[in-house]
Design a protein around this motif. Structure first.
Motif, PDB file in Angstrom:
ATOM      1  N   ASN A  76       0.861  -1.181   0.000  1.00 21.51           N
ATOM      2  CA  ASN A  76       0.000   0.000   0.000  1.00 21.51           C
ATOM      3  C   ASN A  76       0.894   1.226   0.000  1.00 21.51           C
ATOM      4  O   ASN A  76       1.404   1.644   1.026  1.00 21.51           O
ATOM      5  N   GLY A  77       1.123   1.816  -1.175  1.00 19.58           N
ATOM      6  CA  GLY A  77       2.046   2.942  -1.272  1.00 19.58           C
ATOM      7  C   GLY A  77       3.471   2.443  -1.434  1.00 19.58           C
ATOM      8  O   GLY A  77       3.769   1.254  -1.362  1.00 19.58           O
ATOM      9  N   GLY A  78       4.389   3.367  -1.667  1.00 21.56           N
ATOM     10  CA  GLY A  78       5.791   3.023  -1.759  1.00 21.56           C
ATOM     11  C   GLY A  78       6.248   2.597  -3.129  1.00 21.56           C
ATOM     12  O   GLY A  78       7.433   2.425  -3.357  1.00 21.56           O
ATOM     13  N   ALA A  79       5.332   2.427  -4.075  1.00 24.36           N
ATOM     14  CA  ALA A  79       5.723   1.875  -5.364  1.00 24.36           C
ATOM     15  C   ALA A  79       5.883   2.932  -6.450  1.00 24.36           C
ATOM     16  O   ALA A  79       6.646   2.745  -7.380  1.00 24.36           O
ATOM     17  N   ALA A  80       5.165   4.036  -6.352  1.00 19.19           N
ATOM     18  CA  ALA A  80       5.141   4.999  -7.452  1.00 19.19           C
ATOM     19  C   ALA A  80       5.874   6.280  -7.077  1.00 19.19           C
ATOM     20  O   ALA A  80       5.830   6.727  -5.934  1.00 19.19           O
ATOM     21  N   ASN A  81       6.566   6.853  -8.064  1.00 19.22           N
ATOM     22  CA  ASN A  81       7.224   8.138  -7.872  1.00 19.22           C
ATOM     23  C   ASN A  81       6.162   9.233  -7.847  1.00 19.22           C
ATOM     24  O   ASN A  81       5.396   9.396  -8.796  1.00 19.22           O
ATOM     25  N   LEU A  82       6.109   9.996  -6.770  1.00 23.30           N
ATOM     26  CA  LEU A  82       5.104  11.046  -6.633  1.00 23.30           C
ATOM     27  C   LEU A  82       5.481  12.310  -7.394  1.00 23.30           C
ATOM     28  O   LEU A  82       4.634  13.188  -7.589  1.00 23.30           O
ATOM     29  N   VAL A  83       6.741  12.418  -7.815  1.00 29.82           N
ATOM     30  CA  VAL A  83       7.164  13.562  -8.624  1.00 29.82           C
ATOM     31  C   VAL A  83       6.721  13.319 -10.058  1.00 29.82           C
ATOM     32  O   VAL A  83       7.037  12.287 -10.653  1.00 29.82           O
ATOM     33  N   GLN A  84       6.004  14.245 -10.616  1.00 29.04           N
ATOM     34  CA  GLN A  84       5.577  14.114 -12.003  1.00 29.04           C
ATOM     35  C   GLN A  84       6.731  14.475 -12.939  1.00 29.04           C
ATOM     36  O   GLN A  84       7.408  15.483 -12.737  1.00 29.04           O
ATOM     37  N   ASP A  85       6.967  13.635 -13.927  1.00 26.61           N
ATOM     38  CA  ASP A  85       8.022  13.850 -14.916  1.00 26.61           C
ATOM     39  C   ASP A  85       9.367  14.123 -14.237  1.00 26.61           C
ATOM     40  O   ASP A  85      10.036  15.110 -14.513  1.00 26.61           O
ATOM     41  N   GLY A  86       9.755  13.216 -13.340  1.00 30.39           N
ATOM     42  CA  GLY A  86      10.996  13.393 -12.599  1.00 30.39           C
ATOM     43  C   GLY A  86      12.242  13.407 -13.457  1.00 30.39           C
ATOM     44  O   GLY A  86      13.283  13.918 -13.038  1.00 30.39           O
ATOM     45  N   SER A  87      12.157  12.882 -14.682  1.00 27.90           N
ATOM     46  CA  SER A  87      13.298  12.877 -15.598  1.00 27.90           C
ATOM     47  C   SER A  87      13.193  13.961 -16.674  1.00 27.90           C
ATOM     48  O   SER A  87      14.000  13.994 -17.599  1.00 27.90           O
ATOM     49  N   PHE A  88      12.184  14.825 -16.542  1.00 28.31           N
ATOM     50  CA  PHE A  88      12.011  15.986 -17.430  1.00 28.31           C
ATOM     51  C   PHE A  88      11.768  15.603 -18.894  1.00 28.31           C
ATOM     52  O   PHE A  88      12.016  16.404 -19.794  1.00 28.31           O
ATOM     53  N   GLU A  89      11.255  14.391 -19.121  1.00 28.39           N
ATOM     54  CA  GLU A  89      11.122  13.924 -20.496  1.00 28.39           C
ATOM     55  C   GLU A  89       9.955  14.565 -21.246  1.00 28.39           C
ATOM     56  O   GLU A  89       9.820  14.377 -22.460  1.00 28.39           O
ATOM     57  N   LEU A  90       9.106  15.313 -20.533  1.00 32.70           N
ATOM     58  CA  LEU A  90       8.061  16.061 -21.242  1.00 32.70           C
ATOM     59  C   LEU A  90       8.625  17.297 -21.932  1.00 32.70           C
ATOM     60  O   LEU A  90       7.919  17.975 -22.681  1.00 32.70           O
ATOM     61  N   GLY A  91       9.892  17.588 -21.687  1.00 31.70           N
ATOM     62  CA  GLY A  91      10.563  18.673 -22.398  1.00 31.70           C
ATOM     63  C   GLY A  91      10.126  20.049 -21.948  1.00 31.70           C
ATOM     64  O   GLY A  91       9.631  20.239 -20.838  1.00 31.70           O
ATOM     65  N   SER A  92      10.322  21.003 -22.834  1.00 30.63           N
ATOM     66  CA  SER A  92       9.975  22.397 -22.554  1.00 30.63           C
ATOM     67  C   SER A  92       9.239  22.999 -23.753  1.00 30.63           C
ATOM     68  O   SER A  92       9.683  22.817 -24.899  1.00 30.63           O
ATOM     69  N   PRO A  93       8.096  23.690 -23.516  1.00 35.74           N
ATOM     70  CA  PRO A  93       7.490  23.968 -22.205  1.00 35.74           C
ATOM     71  C   PRO A  93       6.952  22.698 -21.558  1.00 35.74           C
ATOM     72  O   PRO A  93       6.425  21.823 -22.241  1.00 35.74           O
ATOM     73  N   ASN A  94       7.088  22.637 -20.232  1.00 31.48           N
ATOM     74  CA  ASN A  94       6.776  21.422 -19.497  1.00 31.48           C
ATOM     75  C   ASN A  94       5.451  21.604 -18.759  1.00 31.48           C
ATOM     76  O   ASN A  94       5.242  22.614 -18.094  1.00 31.48           O
ATOM     77  N   GLY A  95       4.592  20.609 -18.865  1.00 26.04           N
ATOM     78  CA  GLY A  95       3.281  20.727 -18.248  1.00 26.04           C
ATOM     79  C   GLY A  95       3.251  20.477 -16.758  1.00 26.04           C
ATOM     80  O   GLY A  95       2.236  20.730 -16.111  1.00 26.04           O
ATOM     81  N   THR A  96       4.363  19.959 -16.182  1.00 24.43           N
ATOM     82  CA  THR A  96       4.372  19.638 -14.752  1.00 24.43           C
ATOM     83  C   THR A  96       5.358  20.489 -13.962  1.00 24.43           C
ATOM     84  O   THR A  96       5.144  20.740 -12.786  1.00 24.43           O
ATOM     85  N   TRP A  97       6.433  20.909 -14.593  1.00 28.00           N
ATOM     86  CA  TRP A  97       7.428  21.760 -13.937  1.00 28.00           C
ATOM     87  C   TRP A  97       7.243  23.211 -14.394  1.00 28.00           C
ATOM     88  O   TRP A  97       7.159  23.476 -15.598  1.00 28.00           O
ATOM     89  N   ALA A  98       7.226  24.135 -13.446  1.00 27.33           N
ATOM     90  CA  ALA A  98       7.297  25.556 -13.773  1.00 27.33           C
ATOM     91  C   ALA A  98       8.765  25.901 -13.993  1.00 27.33           C
ATOM     92  O   ALA A  98       9.623  25.573 -13.164  1.00 27.33           O
TER      93      ALA A  98
END
Length: 203
Positions: free
Chosen positions: A16-38
């Protein structure tokens, strides 16, 4: 009889929990402009880079994938940041990420990790990591914010312009701790003396 938990029963394939990374796009692969990182940068508009856009600055470039965050990168004053809001669950302890500082021009240049504007990790141009090719694992203590509420995490850097400083960040992770359901036995356990007449009667 005696309440015995066989060792073979003490296994589970479910957490229960512990399995998923809670940071969205932690590897920045959505590029720029990024929908999760300001994103913010004095000179470039964003710290997010690919080798094709930015080169490698004599460093590794991305640790994984195609994108990473490059702070500094110019012999002029540069302030850059990436940030996002997320829920930090109770029991979480660290924000983990990978860091490289192939070039450090001045001890005054720094990169810090902020939670709600408060510093939880910092490195500057005097670090022994400066000039080392390759990423190293880093952890920021975020346990003080692990309350199940939303908080803003931010990577923020200032380079003074004394020369090029290249601070690289990639693969940011925050995992929720696994939770256990606890003791499922209700009330106390009654031992039945099965070799006693009373026990035989109860059976």
């Amino acid at each position: 009889g005696d309440a015995v938990d066989l060792p073979g029963n003490s296994t589970s394939t479910v957490t229960n929990g512990g399995a998923a990374n809670l940071v969205q796009d932690g590897s920045f692969e959505l590029g720029s402009p990024n929908g999760t990182w300001a994103e913010a940068s004095t000179n470039f508009g964003t710290p997010l880079c690919t080798v094709g856009l930015c080169g490698t600055g004599t460093g590794t470039g991305p640790r994984t994938g195609d994108w990473w965050a490059w702070f500094g990168g110019i012999a002029a004053f540069e302030e850059g940041s990436v940030s996002q809001s997320l829920v930090i669950p109770a029991g979480a302890t660290t924000l983990d990420f990978w860091f490289e500082a192939i070039v450090c021009a001045s001890p005054a240049d720094f990169l810090e990790v902020l939670v709600d504007g408060n510093q939880v990790w910092v490195i500057d141009g005097s670090s022994p990591l400066c000039g080392v090719l390759g990423y190293s694992a880093q952890s920021a203590d975020i346990s003080a914010y692990a309350d199940g509420a939303s908080h803003t995490i931010e990577f923020h850097s200032i380079s003074t312009g004394a020369g090029n400083t290249n601070f690289f960040v990639d693969d940011v992770e925050l995992f929720s701790p696994p939770t256990c359901p606890g003791d499922t036995l209700a009330g106390s356990v009654l031992e039945i003396p099965t070799l006693h007449p009373v026990g035989l009667g109860l059976l």
